[in-house]
Design a protein around this motif. Structure first.
Motif, PDB file in Angstrom:
ATOM      1  N   LYS A 155      -1.803   2.202  -5.221  1.00 30.87           N
ATOM      2  CA  LYS A 155      -2.880   3.020  -4.641  1.00 30.87           C
ATOM      3  C   LYS A 155      -4.081   2.101  -4.460  1.00 30.87           C
ATOM      4  O   LYS A 155      -4.562   1.510  -5.428  1.00 30.87           O
ATOM      5  N   ARG A 156      -4.555   2.002  -3.236  1.00 28.70           N
ATOM      6  CA  ARG A 156      -5.685   1.110  -2.977  1.00 28.70           C
ATOM      7  C   ARG A 156      -7.005   1.794  -3.290  1.00 28.70           C
ATOM      8  O   ARG A 156      -7.113   3.008  -3.210  1.00 28.70           O
ATOM      9  N   THR A 164      -6.603  -6.317   1.563  1.00 32.05           N
ATOM     10  CA  THR A 164      -6.451  -5.814   2.923  1.00 32.05           C
ATOM     11  C   THR A 164      -6.486  -7.001   3.875  1.00 32.05           C
ATOM     12  O   THR A 164      -6.915  -8.089   3.498  1.00 32.05           O
ATOM     13  N   LYS A 169       0.844  -1.200   0.000  1.00 30.90           N
ATOM     14  CA  LYS A 169       0.000   0.000   0.000  1.00 30.90           C
ATOM     15  C   LYS A 169       0.879   1.249   0.000  1.00 30.90           C
ATOM     16  O   LYS A 169       1.893   1.318   0.689  1.00 30.90           O
ATOM     17  N   GLU A 170       0.458   2.213  -0.788  1.00 31.20           N
ATOM     18  CA  GLU A 170       1.218   3.454  -1.003  1.00 31.20           C
ATOM     19  C   GLU A 170       1.575   4.153   0.311  1.00 31.20           C
ATOM     20  O   GLU A 170       2.651   4.741   0.439  1.00 31.20           O
ATOM     21  N   GLU A 171       0.690   4.045   1.311  1.00 34.26           N
ATOM     22  CA  GLU A 171       0.907   4.736   2.589  1.00 34.26           C
ATOM     23  C   GLU A 171       2.220   4.319   3.265  1.00 34.26           C
ATOM     24  O   GLU A 171       2.839   5.104   3.959  1.00 34.26           O
TER      25      GLU A 171
END
Length: 193
Positions: free
Chosen positions: A85-86, A114, A63-65
Protein backbone atom coordinates in the motif's frame (compact mmCIF):
# COMPACT_ATOMS: atom_id res chain seq x y z
CA UNK A 1 9.61 -24.56 -15.41
CA UNK A 2 7.96 -22.01 -13.12
CA UNK A 3 5.68 -19.25 -14.41
CA UNK A 4 8.43 -16.76 -13.47
CA UNK A 5 11.07 -18.59 -15.58
CA UNK A 6 8.66 -18.99 -18.50
CA UNK A 7 7.58 -15.33 -18.45
CA UNK A 8 11.19 -14.22 -18.09
CA UNK A 9 12.35 -16.18 -21.15
CA UNK A 10 9.41 -14.96 -23.28
CA UNK A 11 9.87 -11.30 -22.27
CA UNK A 12 13.63 -11.61 -22.75
CA UNK A 13 13.13 -12.54 -26.42
CA UNK A 14 10.95 -9.45 -26.96
CA UNK A 15 12.58 -6.76 -24.81
CA UNK A 16 16.29 -7.38 -25.37
CA UNK A 17 16.21 -6.78 -29.14
CA UNK A 18 13.42 -4.16 -28.96
CA UNK A 19 15.27 -1.91 -26.49
CA UNK A 20 18.78 -3.14 -27.38
CA UNK A 21 19.37 -3.76 -23.67
CA UNK A 22 22.98 -3.59 -22.53
CA UNK A 23 23.60 -5.07 -19.10
CA UNK A 24 26.66 -4.01 -17.11
CA UNK A 25 27.87 -5.44 -13.79
CA UNK A 26 25.77 -8.62 -13.51
CA UNK A 27 28.79 -10.15 -11.75
CA UNK A 28 28.13 -7.70 -8.87
CA UNK A 29 25.01 -9.63 -7.87
CA UNK A 30 26.06 -12.28 -5.33
CA UNK A 31 25.23 -15.81 -6.50
CA UNK A 32 23.75 -16.64 -3.09
CA UNK A 33 22.65 -15.00 0.12
CA UNK A 34 20.18 -12.18 0.69
CA UNK A 35 20.33 -9.21 -1.66
CA UNK A 36 18.43 -5.94 -1.52
CA UNK A 37 18.38 -4.71 -5.13
CA UNK A 38 17.60 -0.98 -5.30
CA UNK A 39 17.00 0.77 -8.63
CA UNK A 40 15.94 4.14 -9.95
CA UNK A 41 12.46 4.21 -11.49
CA UNK A 42 11.91 5.82 -14.90
CA UNK A 43 9.20 3.60 -16.43
CA UNK A 44 6.51 1.02 -15.69
CA UNK A 45 8.76 -1.39 -17.61
CA UNK A 46 11.61 -1.11 -15.05
CA UNK A 47 10.61 -4.18 -12.98
CA UNK A 48 10.46 -6.25 -16.18
CA UNK A 49 13.83 -5.05 -17.44
CA UNK A 50 15.53 -5.47 -14.06
CA UNK A 51 13.89 -8.90 -13.72
CA UNK A 52 15.22 -10.17 -17.06
CA UNK A 53 18.76 -8.81 -16.61
CA UNK A 54 19.34 -10.12 -13.10
CA UNK A 55 20.86 -13.61 -12.92
CA UNK A 56 18.70 -14.54 -9.89
CA UNK A 57 14.91 -14.42 -9.50
CA UNK A 58 13.82 -11.09 -8.00
CA UNK A 59 10.84 -10.57 -5.68
CA UNK A 60 9.39 -7.11 -6.25
CA UNK A 61 7.13 -4.99 -4.10
CA UNK A 62 4.41 -3.76 -6.45
CA UNK A 63 1.73 -1.15 -5.89
CA UNK A 64 -1.46 -2.73 -4.54
CA UNK A 65 -3.52 -1.33 -7.45
CA UNK A 66 -1.82 -3.75 -9.89
CA UNK A 67 -3.35 -6.69 -8.03
CA UNK A 68 -6.84 -5.31 -8.67
CA UNK A 69 -6.49 -5.09 -12.47
CA UNK A 70 -8.50 -7.88 -14.13
CA UNK A 71 -6.29 -10.71 -15.41
CA UNK A 72 -3.03 -8.90 -14.55
CA UNK A 73 -3.92 -9.07 -10.85
CA UNK A 74 -4.10 -12.87 -11.04
CA UNK A 75 -0.81 -13.10 -12.94
CA UNK A 76 1.37 -10.72 -10.88
CA UNK A 77 1.83 -13.02 -7.83
CA UNK A 78 3.23 -15.74 -10.13
CA UNK A 79 5.86 -13.24 -11.24
CA UNK A 80 7.30 -13.00 -7.70
CA UNK A 81 5.54 -9.71 -6.92
CA UNK A 82 3.69 -8.89 -3.72
CA UNK A 83 1.46 -5.90 -2.93
CA UNK A 84 2.38 -2.79 -0.99
CA UNK A 85 0.00 0.00 0.00
CA UNK A 86 1.61 3.24 -1.09
CA UNK A 87 1.61 6.39 1.01
CA UNK A 88 1.43 4.60 4.35
CA UNK A 89 3.38 2.17 6.48
CA UNK A 90 2.31 -1.26 5.23
CA UNK A 91 3.41 -3.66 7.98
CA UNK A 92 2.36 -6.75 6.05
CA UNK A 93 4.52 -5.75 3.05
CA UNK A 94 7.46 -4.95 5.36
CA UNK A 95 7.15 -8.38 7.02
CA UNK A 96 6.92 -10.09 3.63
CA UNK A 97 10.03 -8.24 2.38
CA UNK A 98 12.05 -9.12 5.48
CA UNK A 99 10.92 -12.75 5.11
CA UNK A 100 12.25 -12.85 1.54
CA UNK A 101 15.62 -11.53 2.72
CA UNK A 102 15.74 -13.98 5.66
CA UNK A 103 15.27 -16.79 3.13
CA UNK A 104 18.42 -15.58 1.28
CA UNK A 105 16.52 -14.41 -1.78
CA UNK A 106 16.60 -11.16 -3.78
CA UNK A 107 14.21 -8.35 -2.88
CA UNK A 108 13.83 -5.69 -5.59
CA UNK A 109 12.81 -2.14 -4.66
CA UNK A 110 12.44 1.22 -6.33
CA UNK A 111 13.26 3.48 -3.36
CA UNK A 112 11.68 6.54 -4.97
CA UNK A 113 8.33 4.78 -4.57
CA UNK A 114 7.01 6.06 -7.88
CA UNK A 115 8.25 6.74 -11.41
CA UNK A 116 10.27 9.88 -12.04
CA UNK A 117 8.35 12.08 -14.44
CA UNK A 118 11.52 13.91 -15.51
CA UNK A 119 13.86 10.92 -15.70
CA UNK A 120 15.96 12.52 -12.95
CA UNK A 121 16.63 10.59 -9.74
CA UNK A 122 14.17 11.63 -7.05
CA UNK A 123 14.24 11.40 -3.27
CA UNK A 124 14.26 7.93 -1.77
CA UNK A 125 11.69 6.83 0.79
CA UNK A 126 12.65 5.25 4.11
CA UNK A 127 11.47 1.75 3.04
CA UNK A 128 14.78 0.88 1.35
CA UNK A 129 16.66 1.99 4.46
CA UNK A 130 14.32 -0.06 6.65
CA UNK A 131 15.22 -3.26 4.78
CA UNK A 132 18.92 -2.33 4.64
CA UNK A 133 19.16 -1.79 8.41
CA UNK A 134 16.82 -4.59 9.55
CA UNK A 135 18.33 -7.43 7.52
CA UNK A 136 21.75 -8.91 6.82
CA UNK A 137 21.34 -8.34 3.06
CA UNK A 138 24.01 -6.96 0.81
CA UNK A 139 22.68 -3.90 -1.00
CA UNK A 140 23.16 -3.84 -4.77
CA UNK A 141 22.46 -0.48 -6.43
CA UNK A 142 21.05 -0.52 -9.95
CA UNK A 143 20.54 2.18 -12.59
CA UNK A 144 18.23 1.92 -15.58
CA UNK A 145 19.48 4.45 -18.12
CA UNK A 146 17.60 5.06 -21.28
CA UNK A 147 14.77 6.24 -22.86
CA UNK A 148 12.42 3.34 -23.49
CA UNK A 149 12.30 3.86 -27.24
CA UNK A 150 12.33 1.03 -29.76
CA UNK A 151 15.82 0.29 -31.08
CA UNK A 152 17.47 2.92 -28.84
CA UNK A 153 20.00 1.46 -26.44
CA UNK A 154 18.80 0.96 -22.87
CA UNK A 155 21.42 0.32 -20.18
CA UNK A 156 20.93 -1.60 -16.95
CA UNK A 157 23.90 -1.15 -14.64
CA UNK A 158 24.49 -3.09 -11.41
CA UNK A 159 26.94 -1.57 -8.95
CA UNK A 160 29.20 -3.34 -6.49
CA UNK A 161 27.40 -4.61 -3.36
CA UNK A 162 27.36 -2.20 -0.44
CA UNK A 163 28.10 -3.87 2.88
CA UNK A 164 25.92 -2.27 5.54
CA UNK A 165 27.51 -4.12 8.51
CA UNK A 166 29.18 -0.98 9.95
CA UNK A 167 26.10 1.17 9.34
CA UNK A 168 23.98 -1.40 11.20
CA UNK A 169 26.44 -1.44 14.13
CA UNK A 170 26.23 2.35 14.29
CA UNK A 171 22.42 2.08 14.26
CA UNK A 172 21.87 4.62 11.49
CA UNK A 173 18.27 5.56 10.76
CA UNK A 174 16.25 4.22 7.83
CA UNK A 175 16.32 7.71 6.27
CA UNK A 176 20.13 7.88 6.51
CA UNK A 177 20.43 4.39 5.03
CA UNK A 178 18.18 5.34 2.12
CA UNK A 179 20.32 8.43 1.43
CA UNK A 180 23.42 6.21 1.19
CA UNK A 181 21.63 3.85 -1.22
CA UNK A 182 20.35 6.73 -3.37
CA UNK A 183 23.86 8.18 -3.58
CA UNK A 184 25.15 4.83 -4.90
CA UNK A 185 22.40 4.80 -7.56
CA UNK A 186 23.23 8.43 -8.45
CA UNK A 187 26.92 7.54 -8.94
CA UNK A 188 25.97 4.71 -11.31
CA UNK A 189 23.76 7.02 -13.39
CA UNK A 190 26.48 9.69 -13.66
CA UNK A 191 29.23 7.17 -14.53
CA UNK A 192 27.18 5.41 -17.23
CA UNK A 193 25.26 8.17 -19.04
Amino acid sequence: MTMYSFARSVVNMIYKPLYRIETIGQENIPKEGSVLLCSNHISNFDPIVVGITTPRPVHFMAKEELFQVPLLGKLVPYLNAFPVKRGMSDREALRKGLGILKENRVLGLFPEGTRSKTGELGEGLAGAGFFATRSEALIVPCAVIGPYKALNKLKVVYGKPVDFTEYRKNKISADEATKIIMEEIRKLIIANK
